[in-house]
Design an enzyme around this catalytic site. Structure first.
Site, PDB file in Angstrom:
ATOM      1  N   HIS A  14       0.833  -1.203   0.000  1.00  0.00           N
ATOM      2  CA  HIS A  14       0.000   0.000   0.000  1.00  0.00           C
ATOM      3  C   HIS A  14       0.868   1.254   0.000  1.00  0.00           C
ATOM      4  O   HIS A  14       0.368   2.366   0.159  1.00  0.00           O
ATOM      5  CB  HIS A  14      -0.927   0.008   1.219  1.00  0.00           C
ATOM      6  CG  HIS A  14      -2.005  -1.032   1.159  1.00  0.00           C
ATOM      7  ND1 HIS A  14      -1.763  -2.367   1.393  1.00  0.00           N
ATOM      8  CD2 HIS A  14      -3.326  -0.931   0.875  1.00  0.00           C
ATOM      9  CE1 HIS A  14      -2.901  -3.039   1.277  1.00  0.00           C
ATOM     10  NE2 HIS A  14      -3.860  -2.201   0.963  1.00  0.00           N
ATOM     11  N   ASN A  15       2.172   1.059  -0.164  1.00  0.00           N
ATOM     12  CA  ASN A  15       3.117   2.164  -0.224  1.00  0.00           C
ATOM     13  C   ASN A  15       3.319   2.540  -1.690  1.00  0.00           C
ATOM     14  O   ASN A  15       3.905   1.780  -2.458  1.00  0.00           O
ATOM     15  CB  ASN A  15       4.452   1.743   0.429  1.00  0.00           C
ATOM     16  CG  ASN A  15       5.468   2.866   0.460  1.00  0.00           C
ATOM     17  OD1 ASN A  15       5.705   3.543  -0.532  1.00  0.00           O
ATOM     18  ND2 ASN A  15       6.093   3.045   1.608  1.00  0.00           N
ATOM     19  N   LYS A  18       6.899   2.437  -3.059  1.00  0.00           N
ATOM     20  CA  LYS A  18       7.381   1.078  -3.305  1.00  0.00           C
ATOM     21  C   LYS A  18       6.727   0.490  -4.550  1.00  0.00           C
ATOM     22  O   LYS A  18       7.382  -0.192  -5.348  1.00  0.00           O
ATOM     23  CB  LYS A  18       7.082   0.181  -2.101  1.00  0.00           C
ATOM     24  CG  LYS A  18       7.949   0.431  -0.898  1.00  0.00           C
ATOM     25  CD  LYS A  18       7.653  -0.577   0.192  1.00  0.00           C
ATOM     26  CE  LYS A  18       8.504  -0.350   1.426  1.00  0.00           C
ATOM     27  NZ  LYS A  18       8.239  -1.363   2.477  1.00  0.00           N
ATOM     28  N   ASP A  74       9.387  -5.902   2.127  1.00  0.00           N
ATOM     29  CA  ASP A  74       9.466  -5.357   3.473  1.00  0.00           C
ATOM     30  C   ASP A  74      10.853  -4.774   3.625  1.00  0.00           C
ATOM     31  O   ASP A  74      11.850  -5.477   3.433  1.00  0.00           O
ATOM     32  CB  ASP A  74       9.212  -6.412   4.548  1.00  0.00           C
ATOM     33  CG  ASP A  74       8.918  -5.753   5.887  1.00  0.00           C
ATOM     34  OD1 ASP A  74       7.865  -5.102   5.996  1.00  0.00           O
ATOM     35  OD2 ASP A  74       9.733  -5.875   6.813  1.00  0.00           O
ATOM     36  N   SER A  75      10.915  -3.509   3.893  1.00  0.00           N
ATOM     37  CA  SER A  75      12.209  -2.849   3.933  1.00  0.00           C
ATOM     38  C   SER A  75      12.225  -1.805   5.035  1.00  0.00           C
ATOM     39  O   SER A  75      11.181  -1.403   5.559  1.00  0.00           O
ATOM     40  CB  SER A  75      12.531  -2.192   2.581  1.00  0.00           C
ATOM     41  OG  SER A  75      11.498  -1.311   2.193  1.00  0.00           O
ATOM     42  N   TYR A 159      12.571   7.291   4.120  1.00  0.00           N
ATOM     43  CA  TYR A 159      13.769   7.825   4.762  1.00  0.00           C
ATOM     44  C   TYR A 159      14.856   8.226   3.763  1.00  0.00           C
ATOM     45  O   TYR A 159      15.976   8.567   4.176  1.00  0.00           O
ATOM     46  CB  TYR A 159      14.334   6.788   5.739  1.00  0.00           C
ATOM     47  CG  TYR A 159      13.417   6.480   6.895  1.00  0.00           C
ATOM     48  CD1 TYR A 159      13.387   7.287   8.030  1.00  0.00           C
ATOM     49  CD2 TYR A 159      12.562   5.382   6.863  1.00  0.00           C
ATOM     50  CE1 TYR A 159      12.540   7.010   9.094  1.00  0.00           C
ATOM     51  CE2 TYR A 159      11.716   5.092   7.916  1.00  0.00           C
ATOM     52  CZ  TYR A 159      11.702   5.906   9.030  1.00  0.00           C
ATOM     53  OH  TYR A 159      10.862   5.645  10.082  1.00  0.00           O
ATOM     54  N   ASP A 160      14.557   8.197   2.494  1.00  0.00           N
ATOM     55  CA  ASP A 160      15.557   8.522   1.473  1.00  0.00           C
ATOM     56  C   ASP A 160      16.253   9.871   1.700  1.00  0.00           C
ATOM     57  O   ASP A 160      17.462   9.996   1.439  1.00  0.00           O
ATOM     58  CB  ASP A 160      14.918   8.518   0.082  1.00  0.00           C
ATOM     59  CG  ASP A 160      14.659   7.109  -0.435  1.00  0.00           C
ATOM     60  OD1 ASP A 160      15.026   6.143   0.261  1.00  0.00           O
ATOM     61  OD2 ASP A 160      14.086   6.973  -1.537  1.00  0.00           O
TER      62      ASP A 160
END
Length: 203
Positions: A14-15, A18, A74-75, A159-160
């Site tokens: 749902h991102n 991503k 998942d990251s 968080y990039d």
């Protein structure tokens, strides 16, 4: 390992950031790429203790609800100054509204409170593919970097803006997306997946 020969693949996420990155990585495949949004599927409870476990939870959940093979990611980011946090809780640190500006500020405050911080950090990505017959494949990739403050760049997500990969003087959010796809933790994991399940994508 199983070679992927299906005509449809659902991105179990749902991102939107991503989803875009995974779609770009899968673009050379001559298949229909869908996402959890296309099926109005809610997010499963991610109660795994590792990135690999949570990736598999998401891919199997979406496959069970769609009857189609799915790929999940998942990251997260881990800081040595914070004993590996936020790690698998990276998304949760952003809260229910996915406010990563708030999460990045929380990290900055925590690191500032440390004596002699080293600012070392790394991104990890686990990718999992699940098929309706309960077969699955999971791989992981990582990239080391340094914490950078203040946040810089608007080309990434999550968080990039506070992550500078080792050997570079700019953040992931400042790097051209096409180049990021070649060096990121997600790209490293995806290359492993290519070797196992998508040999037709190999150069």
């Amino acid at each position: 390992m199983r070679i992927f020969k299906d005509k449809k693949l659902v991105i179990a996420s749902h991102n939107k950031g991503k989803i875009t990155e995974i779609k770009n990585l899968l673009e050379p495949l001559d298949i229909q790429i869908l996402s959890a949004y296309d099926f109005d599927i809610e997010e499963p409870e991610e109660n795994g203790l590792t990135f690999e476990e949570n990736a598999l939870i998401k891919s199997t959940f979406v496959t069970q609800h769609t009857g189609l093979p799915s790929i999940s990611d998942d990251s997260g980011i881990c800081f040595s100054d914070l004993n590996g946090d936020p790690g698998i809780y990276s998304a949760r640190w952003a809260g229910p509204n996915k406010d990563f500006n708030k999460a990045m500020s929380k990290i900055n405050s925590a690191i500032k409170g440390k004596k002699n911080p080293n600012y070392n950090c790394h991104f990890i990505c686990s990718l999992s593919i699940s098929w309706p017959d309960n077969y699955d494949v999971t791989v992981s990739g990582g990239i080391d970097g340094k914490f950078s403050w203040p946040p810089k760049g608007d080309k990434g997500f999550g968080y990039d803006p506070i992550f500078k990969p080792l050997g570079y003087d700019i953040t992931f959010a400042e790097i051209d997306p096409d180049f990021k796809h070649k060096i990121s933790h997600r790209a490293i994991a995806f290359n492993k997946l290519i070797n196992l399940c998508f040999p037709s994508l190999k150069c």
